[in-house]
Design a protein around this motif. Structure first.
Motif, PDB file in Angstrom:
ATOM      1  N   LEU A  63       5.974   6.379  -8.159  1.00 41.00           N
ATOM      2  CA  LEU A  63       5.237   5.342  -8.899  1.00 41.00           C
ATOM      3  C   LEU A  63       6.159   4.170  -9.217  1.00 41.00           C
ATOM      4  N   HIS A  70       6.054   2.037 -11.546  1.00 39.46           N
ATOM      5  CA  HIS A  70       6.271   1.808 -12.975  1.00 39.46           C
ATOM      6  C   HIS A  70       6.845   3.033 -13.693  1.00 39.46           C
ATOM      7  N   LEU A  71       7.338   4.042 -12.937  1.00 45.37           N
ATOM      8  CA  LEU A  71       7.832   5.268 -13.569  1.00 45.37           C
ATOM      9  C   LEU A  71       9.018   4.990 -14.499  1.00 45.37           C
ATOM     10  N   SER A  83      -3.533  15.236  -5.205  1.00 45.98           N
ATOM     11  CA  SER A  83      -2.400  14.416  -4.785  1.00 45.98           C
ATOM     12  C   SER A  83      -2.204  14.495  -3.269  1.00 45.98           C
ATOM     13  N   TYR A 104       4.636  12.191  -5.574  1.00 51.90           N
ATOM     14  CA  TYR A 104       3.751  11.087  -5.940  1.00 51.90           C
ATOM     15  C   TYR A 104       4.234  10.441  -7.245  1.00 51.90           C
ATOM     16  N   ILE A 105       4.508  11.267  -8.264  1.00 57.34           N
ATOM     17  CA  ILE A 105       4.958  10.745  -9.566  1.00 57.34           C
ATOM     18  C   ILE A 105       6.279   9.994  -9.414  1.00 57.34           C
ATOM     19  N   GLU A 155       0.692  -1.676 -16.378  1.00 62.65           N
ATOM     20  CA  GLU A 155      -0.235  -0.548 -16.234  1.00 62.65           C
ATOM     21  C   GLU A 155      -0.392   0.204 -17.549  1.00 62.65           C
TER      22      GLU A 155
END
Length: 191
Positions: A68, A70-71, A53, A64-65, A94
């Motif tokens: 996102l 689309h989290l 990452s 990073y997560i 996704e």
């Protein structure tokens, strides 16, 4: 993101791609448990994920997560998959590969997969007869995890009422994936 490939082995030792799982690397936890059991020490997979990452995104993995796009959709989808909330109105593009019917449609021409079709109570006998008249069938949710909605239909039985409309389910011949007295499946994980 990770991809987990699940395989079943039939009585003749044929290997079938059963399904593909995508998502945030919860599979790293499973990998670490297996590694710990086999080698008696942690795998360092979480350090590897953190290093990747930082190298690829200049962010620690948590940031990073959280970044996102689309989290939020992923959270809603996974909550619904666990049977804990409403179906998301528009799942993230996704995550279309979470749908087992889409997986079968995309992958079955190139990989040996368990024969699959969208569940229809009208077609259940015709589908069963493609394999053998007394074939046991499996009904499962197209998008789901943890075995939610999984039913084995033995002895030509019908599933009865389902909690979701039929279009949310697939049907497959039941593959008894056993080696000796053990239930058996294989998961391959890629990050």
């Amino acid at each position: 993101m990770y991809i987990g490939l699940d395989f079943l082995i039939d009585k003749d030792l044929y290997l079938y791609l059963s399904e593909v799982n995508t998502g945030i690397p919860a599979g790293a936890f499973e990998y670490n448990l297996v590694y710990l059991e086999k080698f008696g020490k942690p795998s360092r997979i979480f350090k590897k994920i953190e290093a990747l990452s930082k190298k690829n995104f200049s962010l620690n993995f948590t940031d990073y997560i959280r970044g996102l796009p689309h989290l939020s959709g992923l959270r809603k989808l996974k909550i619904w998959m666990d049977g804990m909330g409403p179906a998301p109105s528009k799942p993230p593009k996704e995550l279309r590969l979470e749908d087992k019917w889409i997986q079968y449609s995309l992958l079955s021409s190139k990989h040996k997969m368990v024969p699959t079709m969208i569940y229809s109570s009208r077609d259940i006998d015709n589908f069963r007869n493609k394999f053998s008249r007394d074939c046991d069938l499996v009904i499962k949710r197209r998008i789901g995890r943890g075995g939610k909605g999984f039913r084995i239909l033995r002895n030509n039985k019908k599933p009865g009422s389902l909690p979701l409309p039929e279009r949310f389910y697939i049907m497959q011949p039941y593959i008894k994936s056993h080696l000796n007295d053990y239930k058996f499946s294989i998961r391959a994980i890629a990050f």
